[in-house]
Design a protein around this motif. Structure first.
Motif, PDB file in Angstrom:
ATOM      1  N   GLN A 184       0.832  -1.202   0.000  1.00 13.11           N
ATOM      2  CA  GLN A 184       0.000   0.000   0.000  1.00 13.11           C
ATOM      3  C   GLN A 184       0.870   1.257   0.000  1.00 13.11           C
ATOM      4  O   GLN A 184       0.561   2.234  -0.682  1.00 13.11           O
TER       5      GLN A 184
ATOM      6  N   ASP B 288       2.083   1.722  -3.452  1.00 15.03           N
ATOM      7  CA  ASP B 288       0.993   2.179  -4.315  1.00 15.03           C
ATOM      8  C   ASP B 288       0.731   3.668  -4.123  1.00 15.03           C
ATOM      9  O   ASP B 288       0.519   4.414  -5.084  1.00 15.03           O
ATOM     10  N   VAL B 289       0.743   4.096  -2.843  1.00 16.78           N
ATOM     11  CA  VAL B 289       0.536   5.522  -2.556  1.00 16.78           C
ATOM     12  C   VAL B 289       1.666   6.348  -3.165  1.00 16.78           C
ATOM     13  O   VAL B 289       1.439   7.398  -3.783  1.00 16.78           O
TER      14      VAL B 289
END
Length: 299
Positions: free
Chosen positions: A82, A85-86
């Motif tokens: 995550q 991805d951010v």
């Protein structure tokens, strides 16, 4: 307690053993040689202080403790994905935007055409233009509040990279009725230095260039300090007094006869206009594309 953070790669191996039933299968999927995978697991076991694999002739499987660590490893790896991805989303958002900080002369006389060409090449990039003086542009670049800056000052901070993208020249201009227009000989540098002038504020590239050129001479106090070349040009047109301005700022008025250029013997005020940016040296993304475009259409 961990003496240091475990590597994400070994956590992936541990989860792979849980998913695929053996260290051999997990290492093949991860693209790691099994001996290297085995050594990585042993280092992790040393870190946690317990065995994580049951090693058998037919292969290695998780111990109960290894199953617990694999469970928490999944959560760590999910959070790491995550995070990536951010970060990728932030890069994509930044790549789609371009913040430019430009000094007054560049912003008023060159940047509109430059950005117009850039928009035709890459219409999907959102462009933000900040207009500053040269010192403030360098501050913006250093602080990271813009992607690239354009300045007209003769020097830039050593921590920044720069490249010349255009050239201009500063000239002394007066209104057609000024007494200097009736001179038969060029003005001397000392006479210019001792004359009160309409000037830009400290920190502007034009002011810095002029101050450096006259630094060895006794100077008169400024007649006026104004925040833009346009304001100075209007003052000269209004017969407030002489000024030193970029040829980019006065070319139309000189051509029409509304302003007159006064020659100064021995005074050379040619200068480079520069793009400036933070390290690394190679400027990438839309900012790099803009600088490369500008250099191709160099003035």
């Amino acid at each position: 307690m961990f003496s240091r953070w475990p590597e994400l790669g070994v956590l992936e191996l541990l989860v792979g053993v849980d998913d695929h039933g053996s260290l051999g299968a997990a290492s093949r999927i991860a693209g790691i040689a099994q001996p290297n995978a085995s050594r990585a697991i042993k280092r992790l076991e040393a870190q946690v202080g317990t065995s994580l694999l049951q090693r058998k002739p037919t292969g290695s499987t998780l111990t109960p403790e290894g199953t617990v660590i694999a469970h928490w490893s999944r959560r760590v790896l999910d959070d790491a994905r995550q995070l990536l991805d951010v970060a990728a989303g932030m890069r994509e958002k930044r790549a789609a935007e371009l913040t430019v900080s430009a000094s007054m002369t560049v912003a008023e006389h060159l940047m509109p055409a430059w950005l117009g060409r850039f928009r035709r090449i890459d219409p999907d990039v959102t462009i933000h233009l900040q207009v500053r003086n040269s010192m403030q542009v360098c501050d913006d670049v250093t602080a990271g509040s813009c992607d690239v800056g354009f300045v007209e000052s003769p020097t830039v901070p050593r921590a920044l990279h720069s490249v010349a993208v255009a050239r201009d020249r500063l000239v002394v201009v007066v209104d057609p009725h000024h007494r200097w227009t009736r001179r038969r000989r060029p003005l001397s540098i000392a006479e210019l230095a001792q004359t009160p002038l309409v000037v830009r504020e400290p920190g502007s590239g034009t002011r810095t260039t002029l101050d450096l050129a006259l630094q060895e001479y006794e100077r008169a106090a400024p007649l006026l300090e104004l925040g833009s070349g346009a304001a100075i040009r209007t003052s000269v047109l209004g017969r407030v007094g002489p000024a030193v301005l970029s040829t980019l700022a006065v070319s139309a008025q000189v051509e029409s006869g509304d302003l007159k250029v006064v020659e100064v013997e021995g005074l050379h005020l040619d200068r480079a206009l520069r793009a400036v940016w933070r390290p690394p040296r190679q400027l990438e993304g839309p900012a790099g594309d803009l600088v490369r475009l500008v250099r191709r259409v160099r003035v």
